[in-house]
Design an enzyme around this catalytic site. Structure first.
Site, PDB file in Angstrom:
ATOM      1  N   ASP A 101       0.823  -1.206   0.000  1.00 25.18           N
ATOM      2  CA  ASP A 101       0.000   0.000   0.000  1.00 25.18           C
ATOM      3  C   ASP A 101       0.865   1.266   0.000  1.00 25.18           C
ATOM      4  O   ASP A 101       2.026   1.245   0.395  1.00 25.18           O
ATOM      5  CB  ASP A 101      -0.905   0.025   1.229  1.00 25.18           C
ATOM      6  N   GLU A 102       0.274   2.314  -0.456  1.00 28.45           N
ATOM      7  CA  GLU A 102       0.797   3.668  -0.294  1.00 28.45           C
ATOM      8  C   GLU A 102       2.255   3.816  -0.736  1.00 28.45           C
ATOM      9  O   GLU A 102       3.109   4.315  -0.007  1.00 28.45           O
ATOM     10  CB  GLU A 102       0.636   4.117   1.180  1.00 28.45           C
TER      11      GLU A 102
END
Lengths: 682, 682
Positions: free
Chosen positions: A318-319
């Site tokens: 993620d991210e």
């Protein structure tokens, strides 16, 4: 959790409208509610002669479970039982498991069981030991008491979970959580029939596992706060004893700063790197262009695979902000050379390499929903955190899915908020095959704002409401009944050492002592809760990993019982149209207590600096109390309600919820309800 | 603890007579009170810029201590400090230790320190790191707050202990106590400047240490509840970090059944042996006539000596009943052959052999006062448990002594009871040399009636009162001031994870839930305490090691604050001759609350079986409340007091203290006082 404030109020009003409350079959105090439950006649009395027999398959795991159950039963009843199971078919509880269950538990484990309690004896049967473990928790939840002592009510239960993947994420990266916290969390999870501990073990703020092959990971990336390999093995065994899988998450290629403190050569930037002390999305990212990175990951996973037997491996994913990738000429050249259109494509490349490594180690990939991509290997499981809307895309692309978006415990929502979301609502319009790809869900306890001293109060009892969404039939959704059972469940969770019940008292003793100020602040925290995750992130400037979690907001609990209790009180008042004076009297006494708090909190703040955080919310409570008195007078017809009064009252209440500093009031909605139903004189 | 009831009352009355209260120099909230304490002018403000510098000798131990202190200060104030010490002579706190202190701490360690706080900075100087540790605890105790925030008051402290041996015995034999209990206990001990953990590691009911050489000791003698060698090492290191010695006790030749479960050949009887589940004195005893026994002990001590670096070794030596010795013809023959007159002489023979073994391993012997005998080696230290009167005999015979008799925490006496006993009263008539042989004392937390979930509530806060007797000058003995400081100390002890403050709430949540019954039972436990050790032993028939410690008596705490608070209230009433109506009003409100409890407890008992234990004590409380109202009327002159009334009131009160089941009332004395001072109409 994007529900607007106005929608929340409407839902509250609808949920409470007299007469619309759903008819609920008897659920006793069971949580999660079993698939089939019917009450019989009579009671099986518990006394010190109570014995257990294992008549089917049994092994050490089941034996230990029976010892634990008898110990909990003994402590709860203060009865002394024979300490070990007896091979006696005339026992009061006969447990017959058919088989051991999977050697390494997976999402296909059979967790079903049948429990029959009759006045003379109880029988628990299950196809596997894991099913028997689930049934034993149900048995403990059935224990009740009357003036003659403790008993089990006669019941017939047939039970099995709605979803096979029912988890809790614990983030030990941002704040380390000692083994005893993890173990008591596992005990609590077992009570509510969860079966996956998703252990977030590395992040920008800390690398939490001992690697013997790469000792600088924990050596430089953890401040000395990490799990030894022996502790990991102990936790995995502890979890297996309770029918719980442990899925490790080592987040990559982003959220990875702590890896690079000891091993900067695997990063995309030039370093040096230091453990991150603040929260957010940071630049340090694995370099997907170097073969040495994949060799490192391969060896690391090889070492860890011996510790974590679960077939699934969470890669995070993620991210990834791409800053280091964009800044590195060699990586930009690699992207061009391999015709990778953008950083998302580069991450897909990384994930494909990672997937092959995992496959070689016998692991299947799980990742956050950013990893979803047409080129993602079909075996990968995608965990949706950004919204329910990501779920259909996942399952329509053939991947299996886990839902987390509505179950973020760190958001400081109410149990009701979480309970509102079915993991697989009809509105998604999925085909049966697609729906079958939704394995279940996980609640997430991210670690920015919690530490060992507060985590129990943030997980419990709300997690039990999420656990029910994942275990019980979709038809189980009555909020009143949920809160009734949640109260009993919360108490039972204290039995395994969880500290949420005494949390506020414990911290307030440290913050304000144990004199009258303690009572004052307890009363204030009874009607207050922490601000949301986003609000705290914005408002607590300069908060870091070292910031002590000992402020008033840390002593407060999300969704304190007074929220639901005060709503229920208003409901009762309106339901009988004020015919029972005692209800209005109780409300007036409640408003009177609220009215007295501002002065008391101001006084406490002079003596105890940490009480000062409570002043704004106490002042707001005083204003809500004044509106409450006025609204009650008008509902009861003692004073005519006017449009002008109502507008003024609404304005007062609009500002009263807060945030006030790091706290919010939880008792504005019931007063708002009174204001809205007061008959306006035209 | 042989003080009679009548004497207790008289002392109470004397202690409270207005005007006789001792004038106490300012002691702030310090506990134990330092040797020299003088207040200065001004305040050193604490804010996030607060820094510490180590300007003298420093090592890893001192460095870790500073980190711990800053962490506690940070959590208490919610301020975020720089996480590590700074080498900056302009720091707000300058710590200058002169040397490391002893490589293996002994009773001759220098624990003195000087602390000067001025508005701009504080200076802590000490000849050793251990002295600096003591001073840091004083510093933490000085932290106070006002409306502007937290501060340290300007003070000058010169401090050193009165006695060099200040200990706590923890009995892990009868009920096992996990490492986390031991560690938080050590943290609490450090707070009140105790320096010896006397760890009772074996008894009839359990052998609690892992032996690699003799694995059947823990293998068959512990139910799997023992400390691994790694855990032992960790606890010893944890203690050393806090300036605390760990003295192990392996009780022999008696209290030794658990050794013989795995190794029956070292016993005097024929076996087989099983772990004892009940309490008392049992027959199994080491065979003092076999050389193989001494070889075994030699090897065992050799193995353990590597784990326990302390120069002292506690051999127990208490309560040898001689039954196995008398029954064994070979032992009888040995006695005759060696001209040993009786079993006491045989035990002396055993002790002499044991002493030689200990000497070979570099250990000095400590034992309970039964070991005192003309032939006892002069180096042995004798721990008096049967009464203060055994102390003079010990020191006059040239041995050194440790006093425990008045400090048995398991007796469930009040802090005041313990505080009443000076470890070295003038009345003993000892010469200066003899007095110098009294090394100090130890509080004892025997394990029959306590387990991991209750031990904190039994040790704390009363142990702090004992700690003060052992550290502070003999002139520090004002009970009022002690209780004032004990309240503050009790709260601070919660900071290191001790759970005594929330103990009753935690157990009551499990026993009666968290509704109105919880408030009822909390109110009852506020004025009740457990029966004495002897009473519980007699009254709880069939109690064993497996009996759950989850009854109402376990939720109760010894010497709850309401005892002293209610006495103080009566004192204030009498001191101003009733001129302040608010005091009498407060008393009436208190009696009113008591009067309401019987009905509420009866009702609770119907809903929650474990509340039933509270019915008799609640009924007694109701009767005390009635006497209280009547006595107050008479003290205030509203109703004339008669001899007949007084006799009747006394009779009611005589039966009210109890025991009532396993509970006693703590608020009878204040009402008795009212009855006694009511002016009788002649």
């Amino acid at each position: 959790m994007a529900r607007s404030f106005v929608l929340g109020i409407l839902l509250t009003l609808i949920a409470f409208r007299p007469g619309t409350r759903q008819s609920v079959p008897s659920t006793l105090n069971l949580m999660p509610v079993p698939r089939v439950l019917s009450l019989g006649e009579g009671r099986l009395r518990l006394d010190s002669s109570f014995t257990v027999a294992l008549t089917g398959y049994h092994d050490a795991r089941l034996g230990r479970a029976v010892v634990r159950v008898m110990d909990r039963l003994s402590r709860r009843t203060a009865l002394t039982f024979s300490p070990s199971p007896v091979p006696d078919s005339s026992a009061h509880l006969v447990i017959a498991a058919a088989a051991a269950g999977q050697a390494i538990q997976t999402e296909t484990e059979d967790e079903s069981y049948t429990l029959d309690v009759e006045p003379a004896r109880a029988a628990l049967t299950a196809p596997t030991v894991v099913g028997a473990l689930r049934g034993l928790e149900t048995l403990l939840q059935l224990v009740a008491s009357d003036s003659a002592g403790f008993y089990l009510p006669a019941v017939h239960v047939e039970d099995a979970p709605r979803f096979p993947w029912r988890g809790l994420l614990v983030d030990a990266g941002r704040h380390f959580e000692p083994v005893e916290v993890i173990e008591r969390t596992l005990d609590g999870m077992a009570e509510v029939k969860l079966n996956v501990l998703h252990w977030h073990l590395s992040d920008d703020q800390g690398f939490r596992v001992e690697s013997l092959r790469y000792p600088l990971l924990q050596g430089k990336g953890s401040d000395g706060l990490f799990y030894t390999q022996a502790q990991i093995r102990a936790v995995v065994a502890y979890a297996r004893d309770r029918g719980i899988r442990v899925v490790p998450e080592f987040d990559m290629p982003g959220h990875a700063t702590s890896w690079f403190v000891g091993y900067p050569r695997y990063a995309s930037g030039t370093g040096p790197y230091a453990i991150v002390r603040t929260w957010g999305v940071f630049d340090p990212t694995f370099d997907p262009t170097r073969e040495s990175v994949y060799l490192f990951i391969d060896r690391f996973i090889g070492e860890m695979a011996a510790l974590f037997p679960d077939p699934y491996w969470h890669i995070g994913g993620d991210e990834v902000n791409g800053v280091e990738w964009d800044a590195n000429p060699r990586i930009r050249a690699f992207r061009r050379l391999h015709h990778l259109a953008d950083n998302a494509a580069l991450q897909v490349y990384f994930n494909q390499r990672l997937s092959r490594i995992l496959t070689q180690h016998g692991k299947r990939m799980v990742g956050w929903d950013e990893i979803l991509n047409p080129d993602l290997p079909a075996t990968a499981v995608v965990q949706s955190w950004r919204g329910v809307e990501y779920l259909p895309a996942t399952v329509r692309s053939g991947h299996r899915a886990i839902l987390s978006a509505p179950y973020y415990l760190d958001h400081m929502d109410s149990a009701e908020d979480h309970y509102y979301f079915d993991p697989l609502p009809d509105t998604l319009g999925l085909s049966p095959e697609e729906a079958a790809r939704v394995l279940g869900g996980e609640a997430c306890m991210w670690g920015e704002h919690v530490g060992p001293e507060t985590i129990d109060s943030r997980i419990w009892p709300r997690l039990a409401a999420v656990a029910e969404k994942l275990w019980s039939p979709a038809s189980v959704r009555d909020v009143h009944d949920m809160y009734r059972r949640l109260a009993a469940t919360s108490l039972r969770l204290g039995e395994v050492g969880l500290r949420h019940q005494e949390h506020s008292a414990r911290l307030l003793h440290l913050e304000v002592g144990n004199g009258p100020d303690f009572q004052t602040m307890m009363a204030l925290l009874a009607v207050s809760q922490p601000v949301t995750f986003g609000q705290r992130n914005r408002m607590e400037e300069g908060m870091t990993q070292q910031t002590p979690l000992t402020r008033l907001v840390d002593a407060a609990r999300p969704d304190p019982p007074a929220r639901w209790a005060s709503l229920t009180l208003i409901e009762r008042l309106l339901a009988d149209s004020g015919r029972t004076p005692a209800i209005a009297d109780t409300l007036r006494a409640m408003f009177t207590a609220w009215r007295g708090l501002p002065a008391a909190v101001h006084a406490a703040a002079v003596r105890a600096p940490l009480a000062g955080d409570g002043v704004p919310v106490a002042d707001a409570l005083g204003r809500v109390a004044a509106v409450g008195f006025a609204a009650l007078d008008r509902v009861q017809g003692r004073t005519p309600a006017t449009v002008a009064w109502q507008d003024s009252a609404r304005a007062t209440l609009d500002s009263a919820t807060g945030p006030h500093g790091l706290l919010r009031l939880v008792v504005v909605d019931p007063v708002r309800w009174l204001v809205e139903v007061a008959p306006i004189r035209q």
